[in-house]
Design a protein around this motif. Structure first.
Motif, PDB file in Angstrom:
ATOM      1  N   SER A  15     -56.487   9.664   8.623  1.00 13.25           N
ATOM      2  CA  SER A  15     -56.423  11.062   8.203  1.00 13.25           C
ATOM      3  C   SER A  15     -56.259  11.987   9.404  1.00 13.25           C
ATOM      4  CB  SER A  15     -57.690  11.429   7.420  1.00 13.25           C
ATOM      5  OG  SER A  15     -57.632  12.755   6.971  1.00 13.25           O
ATOM      6  N   SER A  20     -53.639  15.222   6.365  1.00  7.68           N
ATOM      7  CA  SER A  20     -54.535  15.160   5.209  1.00  7.68           C
ATOM      8  C   SER A  20     -53.973  14.348   4.049  1.00  7.68           C
ATOM      9  CB  SER A  20     -54.853  16.580   4.724  1.00  7.68           C
ATOM     10  OG  SER A  20     -53.669  17.270   4.394  1.00  7.68           O
ATOM     11  N   THR A  21     -52.669  14.011   4.088  1.00  8.43           N
ATOM     12  CA  THR A  21     -52.060  13.219   3.023  1.00  8.43           C
ATOM     13  C   THR A  21     -51.137  12.182   3.626  1.00  8.43           C
ATOM     14  OG1 THR A  21     -52.121  15.128   1.531  1.00  8.43           O
ATOM     15  CG2 THR A  21     -50.696  13.302   0.902  1.00  8.43           C
ATOM     16  N   THR A  35     -55.404  11.181   0.115  1.00  3.92           N
ATOM     17  CA  THR A  35     -55.352  12.600   0.424  1.00  3.92           C
ATOM     18  C   THR A  35     -56.747  13.211   0.473  1.00  3.92           C
ATOM     19  OG1 THR A  35     -54.399  14.745  -0.193  1.00  3.92           O
ATOM     20  CG2 THR A  35     -55.064  13.287  -1.993  1.00  3.92           C
ATOM     21  N   ASP A  37     -56.446  16.637   0.874  1.00  3.10           N
ATOM     22  CA  ASP A  37     -55.931  17.977   0.645  1.00  3.10           C
ATOM     23  C   ASP A  37     -56.560  18.544  -0.632  1.00  3.10           C
ATOM     24  OD1 ASP A  37     -53.947  19.945  -0.631  1.00  3.10           O
ATOM     25  OD2 ASP A  37     -53.086  19.700   1.374  1.00  3.10           O
ATOM     26  N   ARG A  39     -55.886  21.042  -2.647  1.00  2.82           N
ATOM     27  CA  ARG A  39     -54.985  21.373  -3.752  1.00  2.82           C
ATOM     28  C   ARG A  39     -54.503  20.110  -4.443  1.00  2.82           C
ATOM     29  NH1 ARG A  39     -49.259  24.771  -3.465  1.00  2.82           N
ATOM     30  NH2 ARG A  39     -49.024  25.046  -5.731  1.00  2.82           N
ATOM     31  N   LEU A 350     -49.429  20.396  -2.387  1.00  2.65           N
ATOM     32  CA  LEU A 350     -50.283  20.329  -1.200  1.00  2.65           C
ATOM     33  C   LEU A 350     -50.575  21.726  -0.664  1.00  2.65           C
ATOM     34  CD1 LEU A 350     -48.358  17.487   0.678  1.00  2.65           C
ATOM     35  CD2 LEU A 350     -50.428  17.222  -0.705  1.00  2.65           C
ATOM     36  N   SER A 351     -51.768  21.939  -0.163  1.00  2.43           N
ATOM     37  CA  SER A 351     -52.072  23.197   0.513  1.00  2.43           C
ATOM     38  C   SER A 351     -51.667  23.121   1.986  1.00  2.43           C
ATOM     39  CB  SER A 351     -53.564  23.522   0.395  1.00  2.43           C
ATOM     40  OG  SER A 351     -54.366  22.438   0.823  1.00  2.43           O
ATOM     41  N   THR A 352     -51.656  21.910   2.536  1.00  2.49           N
ATOM     42  CA  THR A 352     -51.171  21.684   3.899  1.00  2.49           C
ATOM     43  C   THR A 352     -49.951  20.783   3.832  1.00  2.49           C
ATOM     44  OG1 THR A 352     -53.423  21.844   4.800  1.00  2.49           O
ATOM     45  CG2 THR A 352     -51.743  20.802   6.187  1.00  2.49           C
TER      46      THR A 352
END
Length: 490
Positions: A15, A20-21, A35, A37, A39, A350-352
């Motif tokens: 990670s 994050s994913t 993930t 993440d 979101r 995804l948020s990132t």
């Protein structure tokens, strides 16, 4: 002080290295998406029609709980069961069963005092606290769950207690066999000791559970016919509330649970209801034993309470007890991870953004039908991006510092993944939290806990994470701590 499992360490390293994913090939499957993440996690946990439990995981759980209760039901079946059961886990109902939590906590305290009465009061003695909190949690779920007395704190010969013990022991001795049986149904029909114990345990649970259901249904039926006053019928346990709701004239017949579905909830109460709580309590005591400062600070707060059995509102208003439990369940998340399988192609937002091998940025990850998605609760709960550089440390004070970033995590309780989140979040999380608080309140006021010098505690993943002494693996699951009566000011 924090030991992390090898698998957890690898995932945390990946990670940090890949973001994050990320995805990886898995044995006997396609790609597995990992993930942290928030979101993405929210999307996965809230779209249960796209991301149900995979069949092999359902098979593993079915070997423990039998029929399709809330833990196994999917889709409309799960929604229907949850609607009926929600009132049983409301704050109002939990407030009614608080006396059961404290009655059991006081019995546990008295049992430990009986042991300590035989040794030096100043030095205390070594006690396997995992065994004791497990028995206490089983007694709680027996009485508060379905009006049944295991009496596990006083007697280990109870028939249902033995069945539960044999089931957990079999799973602990053969975790790999349980996984293989989840994937290959033929193995479940072989004359193996594992199969024999599981079959006998399920049969005992079914026989006793059905007797409880018949008795409660008869009582509710008499009440509905006006033959018995309501005050003389209903107990405060979850099963009574569930049967009452299930037999309500306002509930259409086709929406009601069958007796087999109600029975499956009893098995779920036993396995999910006491295992996670016992694990959470054991690791909290372990963390406190390694942190005398935190233990003393907590004891000072608890000793200010004037009642030995405060009500739910008073217990909830103790800020440091709340912070200690949140921190412990974040650090030692009882269920380390779970998995979901995509039933069709989907784009997980995804948020990132992730960056692929060609350096291209993506705001979503594409999955195909059959791809496995890992919901790695422990990795989320230890991610430095949420919890800071000391994320692997036990520090309850972090909960007094705002923690704005963690509010993105879609956990149902305290913005952690301890009880998951979304549509299939643990329905009994309030029950478990208040039970743990009641037992911790009682134990920390009465006793001091310290580690055993020279012993290193490891963790074993059997349904939940369980402690064992690395130098005494042959003794199996245990958490020896030095326990003595409180003899100094906190």
């Amino acid at each position: 002080m924090r030991e992390v499992r090898k698998d957890d360490t690898v995932l945390m390293k990946w990670s940090e290295e890949y973001g994050s994913t990320f995805g990886a090939r898995v044995v006997l499957g396609n790609y597995k998406v990992y993930t942290v993440d928030p979101r993405a996690l929210s999307h996965i946990l809230n779209h249960t029609d796209i991301y149900p439990k995979p069949e092999y995981l359902q098979n593993i759980l079915a070997s423990m709980v039998g029929g399709r209760g809330l833990l196994l039901a999917e889709g409309e079946e799960h929604k229907r069961q949850r609607r009926i059961m929600n009132p049983s886990f409301s704050l109002g109902h939990i407030k009614e069963i608080m006396p059961i939590f404290f009655d059991t906590a006081h019995q546990l305290r008295d049992s430990l005092n009986s042991i300590l009465a035989k040794v030096s009061e100043s030095e205390g003695t070594e006690i396997d606290m995992f065994s004791w909190v497990t028995r206490a949690a089983l007694d709680v779920i027996g009485q508060a769950g379905f009006g049944y007395r295991f009496n596990a704190l006083h007697d280990e010969s109870n028939e249902l207690f033995c069945a539960v013990h044999d089931m957990i022991e079999a799973a602990g001795k053969s975790p790999l066999l349980g996984i293989l049986m989840g994937r290959f149904q033929l193995l479940r029909h072989l004359p193996l000791e594992y199969n024999r114990k599981m079959t006998e345990a399920r049969a005992t649970t079914r026989r006793i559970g059905m007797a409880l259901i018949r008795k409660e249904k008869a009582a509710v039926q008499q009440e509905m016919q006006g033959k018995l006053e309501k005050s003389n019928v209903g107990r405060r346990d979850l099963l009574s509330a569930l049967i009452r709701a299930n037999m309500s004239p306002e509930l259409a017949l086709h929406q009601r649970m069958s007796d087999d579905e109600v029975l499956a909830q009893i098995s779920t109460f036993i396995v999910a209801g006491h295992e996670t709580t016992a694990s959470g309590l054991a690791w909290t005591l372990y963390s406190l034993s390694l942190s005398p400062r935190v233990q003393d600070k907590l004891r000072l707060e608890l000793q200010q309470a004037s009642e030995e059995a405060p009500c739910m509102e008073e217990l909830s208003a103790l800020p440091y007890l709340d912070a200690v439990l949140k921190e412990s369940l974040r650090l030692w998340c009882p269920v380390r991870s779970t998995v979901r399988v995509a039933t069709r192609a989907d784009q997980i937002p995804l948020s990132t953004p992730l960056v692929d091998r060609q350096g291209r940025r993506h705001d979503y990850v594409q999955v195909q039908a059959g791809d496995v998605v890992g919901v790695e609760s422990v990795v989320v709960n230890h991610a430095k991006e949420f919890w800071g550089e000391d994320a692997h440390e036990f520090r309850p004070e972090r909960w007094e510092e705002g923690l704005e970033k963690v509010k993105e995590i879609p956990g149902v309780w305290a913005h952690t993944m301890a009880f998951l989140g979304g549509a299939r979040a643990c329905i009994g999380y309030r029950f478990s939290v208040m039970e743990m608080k009641a037992i911790l309140f009682t134990l920390i006021r009465a006793f001091e806990f310290a580690p055993i010098e020279g012993q290193e505690i490891g963790m074993k993943d059997v349904i939940v994470i369980r402690p064992f002494v690395k130098e005494q693996k042959e003794k199996g699951i245990q958490l020896p701590l030095r326990v003595c009566k409180v003899h100094r000011a906190a």
